[in-house]
Design a protein around this motif. Structure first.
Motif, short mmCIF file in Angstrom:
data_model
loop_
_atom_site.label_atom_id
_atom_site.label_comp_id
_atom_site.label_asym_id
_atom_site.label_seq_id
_atom_site.Cartn_x
_atom_site.Cartn_y
_atom_site.Cartn_z
N LEU A 131 0.84 -1.19 0.00
CA LEU A 131 0.00 0.00 0.00
C LEU A 131 0.88 1.25 0.00
O LEU A 131 1.98 1.25 0.57
CB LEU A 131 -0.91 0.01 1.22
CG LEU A 131 -2.05 -1.02 1.22
CD1 LEU A 131 -2.83 -0.93 2.52
CD2 LEU A 131 -2.97 -0.83 0.03
N PRO A 174 -5.95 0.53 -2.09
CA PRO A 174 -6.65 -0.67 -2.57
C PRO A 174 -7.36 -0.47 -3.90
O PRO A 174 -7.37 -1.37 -4.75
CB PRO A 174 -7.63 -0.98 -1.43
CG PRO A 174 -6.94 -0.47 -0.20
CD PRO A 174 -6.23 0.78 -0.66
N ASP A 233 -6.47 -2.48 -7.29
CA ASP A 233 -7.50 -3.24 -7.99
C ASP A 233 -7.47 -2.95 -9.49
O ASP A 233 -7.59 -3.86 -10.32
CB ASP A 233 -8.88 -2.91 -7.40
CG ASP A 233 -9.96 -3.84 -7.89
OD1 ASP A 233 -9.70 -5.05 -8.04
OD2 ASP A 233 -11.08 -3.38 -8.14
N GLU A 244 -6.20 -4.71 4.43
CA GLU A 244 -6.79 -3.65 3.61
C GLU A 244 -6.88 -4.06 2.14
O GLU A 244 -7.87 -3.80 1.46
CB GLU A 244 -5.97 -2.37 3.73
CG GLU A 244 -6.13 -1.65 5.07
CD GLU A 244 -5.48 -0.28 5.03
OE1 GLU A 244 -5.67 0.44 4.02
OE2 GLU A 244 -4.78 0.07 6.00
N ILE A 245 -5.84 -4.73 1.65
CA ILE A 245 -5.83 -5.13 0.25
C ILE A 245 -6.92 -6.16 -0.03
O ILE A 245 -7.69 -6.04 -1.00
CB ILE A 245 -4.44 -5.69 -0.14
CG1 ILE A 245 -3.41 -4.56 -0.15
CG2 ILE A 245 -4.50 -6.38 -1.50
CD1 ILE A 245 -1.98 -5.03 -0.27
#
Length: 316
Positions: A214, A269, A273, A309-310
């Protein structure tokens, strides 16, 4: 595309993996992968986690062929499946030529032949069939005692087209490491399909182990992207084929090139994506989140926080 996770630390104590395993299980990550370890044996780590109550599918990848006879590789994979009660992917690969020479006195003159022989013995034994193979590199006559287990897929580590074609012929799964999405699309996937067509069998599942982090304040992505794999000629060759500017004399410049070329992915994130759309388009069936750079520089707790979080923010 399924998301999984690989253990981001070289384990010196098994309890260091508990938080990563907990995140993977809580977020329903497809699988917990563990690469070749020279500290705690990966098979023992899964047994430890199972004893704590975890029930996570295991991915062994990539275990290095020079370290174990294919009989031992098959037996250990089956033991994990029986212990965890979950399916297993057992991935193998020949490793660097220096490693081969250190174990056998000389490197494999024909690494594709060595890998074919190895996987043939493993698959035959896991299928419960008698094996009678006299190979140039791996020979075995015998069979495993019958024992019911969940499914065990046999994988092959793939970097270049020759090994990808071989995976198409003999493997259930092809496992890549550090390979950028365009290279997977243009080189690896077509070679897998070519090998599978030649052998008259289904195309193996494509698994990509992808390093990422991140984007957080005070983080330098190029620092996190540094990896010992960049020392090895076969990784350098693959990355050059993929158009990445690899400088063997300047690992810092090469690490920066990994970030610039989206080999090492960075972002929030949502941004990650979008970057993973290229892997989806490349036909990746399972993407393995690799947070080793975060764990190496900031510790396993920081890696677990990134992972949570990912996995929560990336579309699966």
């Amino acid at each position: 595309m399924e998301l999984s996770v690989i253990t981001p630390v070289v384990p010196t104590r098994p309890e260091r993996l508990v938080r990563i395993a907990a995140v993977a299980e809580r977020t329903r990550s497809g699988r917990l992968w563990c690469g070749q370890s020279m500290t705690l044996e990966q098979h023992h780590l899964y047994a430890y986690l199972t004893g704590l109550g975890f029930r996570i599918e295991a991915g062994l990848g990539v275990s290095l062929m020079p370290f174990r006879h294919p009989l031992q590789g098959a037996l250990e994979a089956r033991s994990i499946a029986a212990t965890t009660g979950r399916p297993v992917i057992a991935g193998f690969g020949p490793g660097a030529t220096a490693l081969q020479a250190s174990m056998h006195g000389e490197p494999y003159a024909r690494p594709l032949r060595a890998a074919r022989e190895y996987l043939t013995v493993v698959r035959t034994l896991l299928d419960g069939r008698p094996c009678r193979q006299e190979g140039d590199y791996f020979s075995f006559t015998g069979e495993l005692m019958p024992m019911p287990t969940p499914r065990i897929d046999v994988g092959l580590g793939v970097l270049r087209p020759g090994m990808a074609r071989l995976a198409g012929e003999v493997a259930d799964v092809a496992i890549t490491w550090l390979a950028p999405a365009p290279y997977l699309h243009d080189v690896v996937r077509p070679a897998l399909e070519e090998g599978a067509q030649r052998a008259g069998r289904p195309v193996p599942k494509l698994v990509a182990v992808v390093p990422m982090a991140l984007d957080r304040p005070d983080r330098d992505p190029a620092v996190l992207a540094r990896t010992p794999h960049l020392r090895f000629p076969h990784y350098q060759d693959m990355l050059r084929r993929a158009g990445v500017d690899v400088n063997g004399e300047d690992p810092d410049a090469t690490a920066a090139a990994l970030v610039d070329g989206d080999v090492f992915l960075v972002g929030d994130p949502s941004a990650l994506d979008k970057k993973l759309d290229a892997h989806r388009a490349a036909g990746v069936d399972e993407l393995v989140v690799n947070l080793a750079g975060v764990a190496m520089h900031e510790g396993p707790t920081a890696a677990a926080a990134d992972l949570e979080e990912i996995l929560a923010g990336v579309d699966r």
